[in-house]
Motif scaffolding. Structure first.
Motif, short mmCIF file in Angstrom:
data_model
loop_
_atom_site.label_atom_id
_atom_site.label_comp_id
_atom_site.label_asym_id
_atom_site.label_seq_id
_atom_site.Cartn_x
_atom_site.Cartn_y
_atom_site.Cartn_z
N ALA A 183 0.82 -1.21 0.00
CA ALA A 183 0.00 0.00 0.00
C ALA A 183 0.86 1.26 0.00
CB ALA A 183 -0.93 -0.01 1.19
N SER A 184 2.00 1.22 0.66
CA SER A 184 2.89 2.38 0.72
C SER A 184 3.46 2.72 -0.64
CB SER A 184 4.03 2.13 1.71
OG SER A 184 3.51 2.03 3.01
N SER A 185 3.53 1.74 -1.52
CA SER A 185 4.01 2.01 -2.88
C SER A 185 2.90 2.64 -3.74
CB SER A 185 4.52 0.73 -3.53
OG SER A 185 3.46 -0.15 -3.83
N LEU A 186 1.65 2.56 -3.27
CA LEU A 186 0.52 3.10 -4.03
C LEU A 186 0.09 4.48 -3.54
CD1 LEU A 186 -1.65 -0.14 -4.07
CD2 LEU A 186 -0.18 0.73 -5.91
N LYS A 187 0.13 4.69 -2.22
CA LYS A 187 -0.32 5.95 -1.62
C LYS A 187 0.60 6.35 -0.49
CE LYS A 187 -5.19 5.10 -2.55
NZ LYS A 187 -5.91 6.17 -3.15
N HIS A 188 0.59 7.64 -0.18
CA HIS A 188 1.35 8.14 0.96
C HIS A 188 0.44 8.19 2.17
CE1 HIS A 188 4.74 9.13 -1.54
NE2 HIS A 188 3.95 9.77 -2.37
N ASN A 189 1.03 8.16 3.35
CA ASN A 189 0.31 8.24 4.61
C ASN A 189 -0.68 7.08 4.75
OD1 ASN A 189 -0.22 9.24 7.12
ND2 ASN A 189 -1.63 10.82 6.43
N VAL A 190 -0.13 5.88 4.76
CA VAL A 190 -0.92 4.65 4.87
C VAL A 190 -0.68 4.06 6.26
CG1 VAL A 190 -1.25 2.35 3.92
CG2 VAL A 190 -0.66 4.23 2.41
N LYS A 191 -1.75 3.52 6.86
CA LYS A 191 -1.59 2.89 8.17
C LYS A 191 -2.49 1.67 8.27
CE LYS A 191 -4.84 5.04 11.27
NZ LYS A 191 -4.98 5.70 12.56
N LEU A 192 -2.19 0.81 9.23
CA LEU A 192 -2.98 -0.38 9.47
C LEU A 192 -4.16 -0.07 10.38
CD1 LEU A 192 -0.08 -2.89 10.16
CD2 LEU A 192 -1.47 -2.77 8.10
N CYS A 193 -5.27 -0.72 10.13
CA CYS A 193 -6.44 -0.59 11.00
C CYS A 193 -6.06 -1.09 12.39
CB CYS A 193 -7.60 -1.41 10.44
SG CYS A 193 -9.03 -1.49 11.52
N GLU A 194 -6.37 -0.30 13.40
CA GLU A 194 -6.03 -0.68 14.77
C GLU A 194 -6.91 -1.80 15.28
OE1 GLU A 194 -6.14 2.89 17.05
OE2 GLU A 194 -4.55 3.83 15.89
N LYS A 195 -8.04 -2.01 14.64
CA LYS A 195 -8.97 -3.04 15.09
C LYS A 195 -8.62 -4.42 14.52
CE LYS A 195 -13.93 -3.72 15.55
NZ LYS A 195 -15.25 -3.15 15.23
N CYS A 196 -8.36 -4.50 13.23
CA CYS A 196 -8.18 -5.82 12.61
C CYS A 196 -6.73 -6.17 12.27
CB CYS A 196 -9.03 -5.92 11.35
SG CYS A 196 -8.50 -4.83 10.00
N CYS A 197 -5.84 -5.22 12.28
CA CYS A 197 -4.46 -5.49 11.86
C CYS A 197 -3.46 -5.30 12.99
CB CYS A 197 -4.08 -4.57 10.70
SG CYS A 197 -5.01 -4.85 9.20
N LYS A 198 -3.90 -5.51 14.22
CA LYS A 198 -2.99 -5.40 15.35
C LYS A 198 -1.92 -6.47 15.23
CE LYS A 198 -6.41 -5.20 18.49
NZ LYS A 198 -7.03 -5.29 19.79
N PRO A 199 -0.69 -6.13 15.57
CA PRO A 199 0.35 -7.17 15.55
C PRO A 199 0.00 -8.28 16.54
CG PRO A 199 1.29 -5.00 15.99
CD PRO A 199 -0.19 -4.84 15.98
N GLN A 200 0.28 -9.49 16.14
CA GLN A 200 0.05 -10.63 17.02
C GLN A 200 1.11 -10.67 18.10
OE1 GLN A 200 -2.55 -12.74 16.77
NE2 GLN A 200 -3.30 -11.48 15.11
N GLU A 201 0.69 -10.93 19.31
CA GLU A 201 1.63 -11.05 20.41
C GLU A 201 1.78 -12.52 20.75
OE1 GLU A 201 0.59 -8.66 23.73
OE2 GLU A 201 0.23 -6.90 22.50
N TYR A 202 3.00 -12.94 20.86
CA TYR A 202 3.28 -14.34 21.17
C TYR A 202 4.01 -14.44 22.49
CZ TYR A 202 2.13 -15.04 16.29
OH TYR A 202 1.48 -15.07 15.08
N SER A 203 3.73 -15.48 23.20
CA SER A 203 4.40 -15.74 24.47
C SER A 203 5.23 -17.00 24.31
CB SER A 203 3.37 -15.91 25.58
OG SER A 203 4.02 -16.27 26.76
N VAL A 204 6.46 -16.92 24.72
CA VAL A 204 7.32 -18.08 24.64
C VAL A 204 7.58 -18.55 26.06
CG1 VAL A 204 9.55 -18.96 23.91
CG2 VAL A 204 8.39 -17.22 22.55
#
Length: 76
Positions: A48-69
């Motif tokens: 998306a950054s190659s198509l438009k400027h000022n692009v961000k991920l949706c905070e609701k559906c694209c949150k980084p996954q947190e893993y516990s080891v």
């Protein structure tokens, strides 16, 4: 693999937002563009950054996954 879309119109912060297909906050069919299938939101963000400027991920559906080891290794 997940399917990602990019809003066609910027939000109030002038940013274009990336959403996963199942997101409840995704814009209507005429207000979004299909980005394609990606393994993560970060991959979709690169595209998306190659198509438009000022692009961000949706905070609701694209949150980084947190893993516990957790290790159960004991000293022998």
């Amino acid at each position: 693999m997940k399917f990602f879309y990019l809003s066609s119109n910027p939000n109030d912060e002038e940013a274009y937002v990336i959403h996963e297909r199942e997101c409840g906050d995704m814009p209507g069919i005429y207000e979004r563009d299909y980005l394609g299938p990606y393994n993560s939101g970060q991959e979709a963000l690169r595209k998306a950054s190659s198509l438009k400027h000022n692009v961000k991920l949706c905070e609701k559906c694209c949150k980084p996954q947190e893993y516990s080891v957790v290790s159960n290794i004991k000293d022998i």
